[in-house]
Design a protein around this motif. Structure first.
Motif, PDB file in Angstrom:
ATOM      1  N   ILE A 224       0.842  -1.200   0.000  1.00 61.43           N
ATOM      2  CA  ILE A 224       0.000   0.000   0.000  1.00 61.43           C
ATOM      3  C   ILE A 224       0.876   1.248   0.000  1.00 61.43           C
ATOM      4  N   VAL A 225       1.894   1.248   0.838  1.00 61.94           N
ATOM      5  CA  VAL A 225       2.800   2.397   0.917  1.00 61.94           C
ATOM      6  C   VAL A 225       3.525   2.594  -0.408  1.00 61.94           C
ATOM      7  N   ASP A 226       3.973   1.504  -1.034  1.00 61.11           N
ATOM      8  CA  ASP A 226       4.634   1.608  -2.339  1.00 61.11           C
ATOM      9  C   ASP A 226       3.707   2.240  -3.370  1.00 61.11           C
ATOM     10  N   ARG A 227       2.451   1.807  -3.390  1.00 59.04           N
ATOM     11  CA  ARG A 227       1.483   2.371  -4.339  1.00 59.04           C
ATOM     12  C   ARG A 227       1.246   3.848  -4.052  1.00 59.04           C
ATOM     13  N   ALA A 228       1.153   4.208  -2.783  1.00 59.66           N
ATOM     14  CA  ALA A 228       0.951   5.612  -2.416  1.00 59.66           C
ATOM     15  C   ALA A 228       2.113   6.461  -2.902  1.00 59.66           C
ATOM     16  N   ARG A 229       3.323   5.971  -2.733  1.00 58.15           N
ATOM     17  CA  ARG A 229       4.501   6.733  -3.177  1.00 58.15           C
ATOM     18  C   ARG A 229       4.517   6.912  -4.685  1.00 58.15           C
ATOM     19  N   SER A 230       4.136   5.870  -5.426  1.00 57.26           N
ATOM     20  CA  SER A 230       4.123   6.008  -6.888  1.00 57.26           C
ATOM     21  C   SER A 230       3.040   6.991  -7.329  1.00 57.26           C
ATOM     22  N   LEU A 231       1.886   6.962  -6.668  1.00 58.09           N
ATOM     23  CA  LEU A 231       0.826   7.920  -7.003  1.00 58.09           C
ATOM     24  C   LEU A 231       1.223   9.346  -6.622  1.00 58.09           C
ATOM     25  N   GLU A 232       1.922   9.494  -5.510  1.00 60.21           N
ATOM     26  CA  GLU A 232       2.362  10.829  -5.092  1.00 60.21           C
ATOM     27  C   GLU A 232       3.318  11.430  -6.116  1.00 60.21           C
ATOM     28  N   ARG A 233       4.095  10.597  -6.804  1.00 66.10           N
ATOM     29  CA  ARG A 233       4.980  11.102  -7.859  1.00 66.10           C
ATOM     30  C   ARG A 233       4.179  11.505  -9.098  1.00 66.10           C
ATOM     31  N   LEU A 234       3.100  10.766  -9.399  1.00 67.19           N
ATOM     32  CA  LEU A 234       2.293  11.060 -10.585  1.00 67.19           C
ATOM     33  C   LEU A 234       1.336  12.233 -10.358  1.00 67.19           C
ATOM     34  N   HIS A 235       0.902  12.405  -9.143  1.00 66.69           N
ATOM     35  CA  HIS A 235      -0.123  13.390  -8.795  1.00 66.69           C
ATOM     36  C   HIS A 235       0.162  14.801  -9.317  1.00 66.69           C
ATOM     37  N   PRO A 236       1.336  15.376  -9.083  1.00 66.70           N
ATOM     38  CA  PRO A 236       1.559  16.756  -9.533  1.00 66.70           C
ATOM     39  C   PRO A 236       1.570  16.914 -11.052  1.00 66.70           C
ATOM     40  N   ARG A 237       1.874  15.851 -11.788  1.00 63.61           N
ATOM     41  CA  ARG A 237       1.955  15.939 -13.248  1.00 63.61           C
ATOM     42  C   ARG A 237       0.641  15.617 -13.944  1.00 63.61           C
ATOM     43  N   SER A 238      -0.366  15.199 -13.198  1.00 60.83           N
ATOM     44  CA  SER A 238      -1.623  14.787 -13.824  1.00 60.83           C
ATOM     45  C   SER A 238      -2.611  15.947 -13.870  1.00 60.83           C
ATOM     46  N   THR A 239      -3.537  15.835 -14.807  1.00 61.26           N
ATOM     47  CA  THR A 239      -4.593  16.851 -14.957  1.00 61.26           C
ATOM     48  C   THR A 239      -5.904  16.162 -15.322  1.00 61.26           C
ATOM     49  N   GLY A 240      -6.980  16.913 -15.163  1.00 60.87           N
ATOM     50  CA  GLY A 240      -8.299  16.437 -15.580  1.00 60.87           C
ATOM     51  C   GLY A 240      -8.743  15.163 -14.896  1.00 60.87           C
ATOM     52  N   PRO A 241      -9.381  14.265 -15.671  1.00 60.98           N
ATOM     53  CA  PRO A 241      -9.909  13.019 -15.104  1.00 60.98           C
ATOM     54  C   PRO A 241      -8.818  12.134 -14.492  1.00 60.98           C
ATOM     55  N   GLU A 242      -7.636  12.171 -15.093  1.00 61.42           N
ATOM     56  CA  GLU A 242      -6.535  11.368 -14.545  1.00 61.42           C
ATOM     57  C   GLU A 242      -6.162  11.865 -13.146  1.00 61.42           C
ATOM     58  N   HIS A 243      -6.119  13.184 -12.978  1.00 63.25           N
ATOM     59  CA  HIS A 243      -5.813  13.777 -11.674  1.00 63.25           C
ATOM     60  C   HIS A 243      -6.885  13.406 -10.649  1.00 63.25           C
ATOM     61  N   GLU A 244      -8.141  13.448 -11.061  1.00 64.41           N
ATOM     62  CA  GLU A 244      -9.239  13.085 -10.163  1.00 64.41           C
ATOM     63  C   GLU A 244      -9.141  11.622  -9.726  1.00 64.41           C
ATOM     64  N   ARG A 245      -8.744  10.741 -10.661  1.00 67.51           N
ATOM     65  CA  ARG A 245      -8.560   9.327 -10.310  1.00 67.51           C
ATOM     66  C   ARG A 245      -7.422   9.157  -9.302  1.00 67.51           C
ATOM     67  N   HIS A 246      -6.348   9.918  -9.501  1.00 66.32           N
ATOM     68  CA  HIS A 246      -5.218   9.840  -8.563  1.00 66.32           C
ATOM     69  C   HIS A 246      -5.640  10.305  -7.173  1.00 66.32           C
ATOM     70  N   VAL A 247      -6.376  11.408  -7.117  1.00 67.27           N
ATOM     71  CA  VAL A 247      -6.842  11.914  -5.818  1.00 67.27           C
ATOM     72  C   VAL A 247      -7.765  10.892  -5.165  1.00 67.27           C
ATOM     73  N   TRP A 248      -8.686  10.325  -5.936  1.00 68.37           N
ATOM     74  CA  TRP A 248      -9.608   9.320  -5.398  1.00 68.37           C
ATOM     75  C   TRP A 248      -8.832   8.126  -4.851  1.00 68.37           C
TER      76      TRP A 248
END
Length: 153
Positions: free
Chosen positions: A41-65
């Motif tokens: 879970i922590v590994d997945r959170a870290r990978s999403l935290e790296r993607l989060h700032p670069r994402s926009t729109g629906p992809e960003h919303e999926r990352h936040v969710w």
């Protein structure tokens, strides 16, 4: 006056304590599974935290969710680990009390029983929390319909 315990008393106590000790081994296996899940879970959170700032729109919303879902999963699995660990500690108390009672001729059977019952109830709570975490993870990994290619159906 006898100062040292009779060897047969110690042997009988060891026989009685074997079941809780085997239970400790099982709890150790459960804790191993739970900490492994927490690590993933922590590994997945870290990978999403790296993607989060670069994402926009629906992809960003999926990352936040998903990050919110992961945050909830971390809390639930942490609670499960704490409860299962507390259960193991209480089993250790039961084993120690068995020896104390046997060697000192104390009549603390009720205390031993209550400690064991508490351990089982807390273990049940930890296992329930584990099932909740598994359910949360399953809800998070459903494949979005737009990614499933349908062949004309």
């Amino acid at each position: 006056m006898q100062l040292a315990p009779v060897i047969s008393t110690v042997a009988e106590t060891i026989q009685v304590a074997i079941a809780p000790v085997f239970l400790l081994a099982g709890i150790g296996g459960i804790l191993n599974v739970m900490t492994g899940r927490l690590a993933r879970i922590v590994d997945r959170a870290r990978s999403l935290e790296r993607l989060h700032p670069r994402s926009t729109g629906p992809e960003h919303e999926r990352h936040v969710w998903e990050l919110r879902r992961i945050d909830a999963r971390i809390s639930v699995i942490n609670a499960a680990i704490i409860m299962v660990t507390l259960s193991a500690l209480l089993i250790c108390v039961v084993v120690a009390l068995l020896f104390i009672a046997s060697l000192s001729n104390l009549r603390i059977g009720t205390i031993v029983a209550v400690a064991f019952i508490l351990s089982m109830l807390i273990l049940m709570g930890g296992l329930i929390a584990f099932v909740i975490e598994v359910r949360l993870s399953l809800k998070a990994i459903h494949i979005r319909a737009e990614l499933l290619e349908r062949d004309g159906r």
